[in-house]
Motif scaffolding. Structure first.
Motif, short mmCIF file in Angstrom:
data_model
loop_
_atom_site.label_atom_id
_atom_site.label_comp_id
_atom_site.label_asym_id
_atom_site.label_seq_id
_atom_site.Cartn_x
_atom_site.Cartn_y
_atom_site.Cartn_z
N SER A 1 0.87 -1.18 0.00
CA SER A 1 0.00 0.00 0.00
C SER A 1 0.90 1.23 0.00
O SER A 1 1.70 1.42 0.91
N ILE A 2 0.75 2.05 -1.02
CA ILE A 2 1.67 3.16 -1.24
C ILE A 2 0.90 4.47 -1.37
O ILE A 2 -0.08 4.54 -2.12
N GLY A 3 1.31 5.47 -0.61
CA GLY A 3 0.88 6.84 -0.85
C GLY A 3 -0.35 7.32 -0.14
O GLY A 3 -0.66 8.52 -0.19
N ALA A 4 -1.10 6.46 0.55
CA ALA A 4 -2.36 6.89 1.13
C ALA A 4 -2.19 7.98 2.18
O ALA A 4 -3.09 8.80 2.38
N VAL B 1 -4.19 6.43 -3.35
CA VAL B 1 -3.71 5.18 -2.77
C VAL B 1 -3.38 4.25 -3.94
O VAL B 1 -4.12 4.18 -4.93
N PHE B 2 -2.26 3.59 -3.83
CA PHE B 2 -1.71 2.78 -4.92
C PHE B 2 -1.52 1.35 -4.40
O PHE B 2 -0.82 1.13 -3.41
N TYR B 3 -2.13 0.38 -5.10
CA TYR B 3 -2.01 -1.04 -4.74
C TYR B 3 -1.08 -1.74 -5.75
O TYR B 3 -1.27 -1.66 -6.96
N PHE B 4 -0.12 -2.49 -5.21
CA PHE B 4 0.99 -3.01 -6.02
C PHE B 4 1.52 -4.26 -5.35
O PHE B 4 1.76 -4.28 -4.15
N ASN B 5 1.73 -5.36 -6.13
CA ASN B 5 2.21 -6.60 -5.50
C ASN B 5 3.73 -6.74 -5.49
O ASN B 5 4.26 -7.69 -4.93
N GLY B 6 4.45 -5.79 -6.12
CA GLY B 6 5.91 -5.86 -6.15
C GLY B 6 6.44 -6.54 -7.40
O GLY B 6 5.69 -7.06 -8.23
N GLN C 1 -6.39 6.24 6.99
CA GLN C 1 -7.27 5.60 7.98
C GLN C 1 -8.36 4.78 7.31
O GLN C 1 -8.69 3.67 7.75
N ILE C 2 -8.93 5.33 6.23
CA ILE C 2 -9.97 4.60 5.49
C ILE C 2 -9.41 3.31 4.91
O ILE C 2 -10.04 2.24 5.00
N ASN C 3 -8.25 3.38 4.33
CA ASN C 3 -7.63 2.20 3.74
C ASN C 3 -7.42 1.10 4.78
O ASN C 3 -7.74 -0.07 4.53
N GLU C 4 -6.92 1.48 5.93
CA GLU C 4 -6.70 0.49 6.98
C GLU C 4 -8.01 -0.05 7.54
O GLU C 4 -8.15 -1.25 7.79
N ALA C 5 -8.99 0.84 7.73
CA ALA C 5 -10.27 0.42 8.29
C ALA C 5 -11.01 -0.52 7.35
O ALA C 5 -11.59 -1.53 7.80
N MET C 6 -11.04 -0.20 6.07
CA MET C 6 -11.74 -1.06 5.11
C MET C 6 -11.06 -2.43 5.01
O MET C 6 -11.72 -3.45 4.89
#
Length: 557
Positions: free
Chosen positions: A448-451, A504-509, A460-465
């Motif tokens: 999780s990058i940039g939130a 927010v950026f989702y990335f598996n590496g 906070q939203i990203n973690e809560a969801m």
């Protein structure tokens, strides 16, 4: 997802989920019953799991098996496979009931078309008196160049090329029509902190060369030459990737005739010093003078007078397009959440033995199909009366692999005002394990990058969801401000972040198949991709339906 519609209808009839059915009211048109859209945030939150569950591994697989097939020829920007992918995505958006929001494209309102430039370098050199420096050896040009024929130029030293409220090299500097010589990176003070940020964290001025290019353009410069490295060996090392692509066609955005862009040139320290009639040591010692003063200082370099440059470039237009699908909101429809992935990849390499097609299943077919699935889920919710309060733009962008060009074009030519854009959710490479997680066979994670860069609420939203619905391990390794991979700057979200829009950026590496013909569909872990896509769904749902727009209360970008 259409394969599951009847199942959802049955589940809904049996009381699936806790969300209440939207209230109906009778209109005056032949007694037709209409459904009033829900705008209560709590009720909408109850409805979210039903629509999130429609994002499935099976449907992600179905779409990706098509888009990452050999038939699509690696989806290279401007080529047949990219056009086929654009048609596929637009058709999905249209059939799912999304609107095409590009009003000035009557032929296809799902397309935001534009022309890139495909070009190759010809002859190139720089003459400084009797000294001759060669393009591809002593300097490299990124993007377009105004020096199609040999031209005499005026050279000016402009420090680090920074123009920021906290530190500006442009005070009392006449850059109009000049070639600016600047140092790479950004200055530190005597305390070791960067002078722009005032902290130990480098700013965008040190991380993104485009900042210096844009500043030079704003001040009317013809070109900005960035002195790179401290010696010839370091220059060669730092510019190796440019050297390897030097003789291949390159693709970039066209410069505006009304507002031409300064050419960007990475130059060796030896050539840079010669341009300023000094030595490499004295040129690089400028940073010591700045550190001591804690501000820009006037250098005593004397620019060479007899300087001529030629960088021949042969260019042709390359038409391409972003693909956009739109769901209008209800009571907060003027605010927009943007969900993105890039649908291009790198095409075919006919020089290879064996497999020559770079299918790009993970990069970024996986993100593209996630956007398609999220769009369908939100469209179904709207049909059921649970449409988003804020509008949502689902956008698959082109030419990411060429330098984030599709998203850059959108950010400079937005269909919806950037001031009304609440956030960007970007998905680039999901459903694989990187080399570190392969060691433990752990696919239940996502980087999780940039939130947190611009909005503490988005973090906070990203973690809560995630905690409430998905339970992935959110790995923040690449969110570190000092991460040398700089992934925060390397996908399409950055073109929103640089305009102050939370992302927010989702990335598996990265894995062994990255940018290889072996990035195939059969290596995707679709159950993992499903979980990440559902996390992106829930974050988007919350951003679109919460009472207040998320705050922009940080400045870590």
């Amino acid at each position: 997802m259409r394969h599951y519609v009847y199942g959802y209808v049955l589940l809904a009839a049996l009381g699936f989920g806790c969300a209440k059915t939207p209230a109906t009211s009778t209109t005056g048109t032949a007694g037709t019953a209409t459904t009033s859209p829900v705008t209560d945030a709590a009720v909408l939150s109850e409805a979210a799991p039903k629509y999130a569950s429609s994002v499935t591994a099976a449907d992600l697989s179905r779409h990706l098996t098509i888009l990452a097939s050999d038939e699509y020829e690696g989806r290279n920007t401007g080529e047949k496979g990219q056009k086929m992918a654009a048609e596929y995505i637009a058709r999905e958006f249209r059939e799912d009931g999304l609107a095409g929001p590009v009003k000035n494209n009557t032929a296809n309102p799902y397309y935001q078309p534009f022309d890139l430039e495909r070009s190759m370098w010809g002859d190139g050199y720089m003459l400084i008196g009797k000294e001759k420096y060669l393009m591809m050896q002593d300097f490299f040009v990124l993007g377009s160049s105004p020096f199609q024929t040999e031209q005499a130029v005026d050279v000016v030293f402009a420090g680090y090329g920074i123009d920021d409220p906290a530190y500006s090299d442009y005070a009392n500097l006449d850059a109009t029509g000049k070639v600016l010589v600047v140092l790479a990176g950004e200055p530190k003070g005597a305390d070791g902190n960067f002078l722009v940020s005032g902290t130990a964290k480098a700013s965008d001025w040190g991380n993104d060369y485009r900042m210096k290019r844009n500043a030079a353009s704003e001040h009317g410069a013809k070109a900005v030459m960035i002195v790179t490295g401290t010696n010839p060996g370091e220059f060669n090392s730092l510019t190796q990737r440019y050297r390897s692509y030097a003789n291949r066609p390159s693709i970039g955005l066209k410069s505006s005739a009304e507002k031409p862009e300064a050419a960007t040139i990475f130059i060796s320290p030896v050539a840079g010093a010669t341009l300023l009639s000094t030595t490499t040591e004295k040129l690089l010692n400028y940073n010591t003078q700045v550190a001591r003063a804690g501000k820009p200082v006037t250098a005593d370099f004397k620019a060479a007078k007899d300087v001529r440059i030629m960088t021949e470039r042969k260019s042709d237009p390359l038409p391409t397009e972003n693909v956009l699908g739109f769901i209008e909101g209800t009571d907060k429809k003027d605010e927009v959440v943007v969900v993105t992935a890039h649908y291009d990849h790198v095409g075919v390499d006919s020089t290879l033995q064996g497999d020559q097609i770079f299918n790009g299943a993970n990069d970024d077919g996986s993100g593209t199909v996630a956007v398609i699935e999220l769009a369908e889920a939100f469209a179904q919710a709207k049909k059921d009366g649970f449409g988003p309060r804020r509008s949502i733009l689902f956008m698959t962008v082109t030419a990411e692999e060429k330098g984030l060009l599709g998203s850059e074009y959108y950010s400079e030519n937005p269909v919806f005002p950037l001031g009304n854009t609440v956030a960007n959710v970007n998905i680039d490479m999901i459903g694989r394990m990187d080399t570190d997680h392969e060691k433990t066979n752990d696919s239940n994670y996502i980087y999780s990058i940039g939130a947190d860069k611009l909005s503490s609420e988005l973090h906070q939203i990203n973690e809560a969801m995630n905690e409430k619905y998905v339970n992935l391990t959110l790995d923040y390794t690449y969110n570190d401000e000092n991460d040398p991979n700089r992934f925060y700057y390397r996908s399409d979200h950055y073109n929103f972040a640089k305009h102050g829009i939370p992302i927010v950026f989702y990335f598996n590496g990265v894995h062994a198949d990255y940018h290889q013909p072996s990035d195939e569909v059969d290596k995707i872990i679709f159950e993992s991709a499903e979980k990440v896509a559902r996390l992106a769904f829930h974050v988007t749902w919350e951003l679109a339906n919460r009472e207040n727009r998320i705050v922009v209360d940080s400045n870590k970008k």
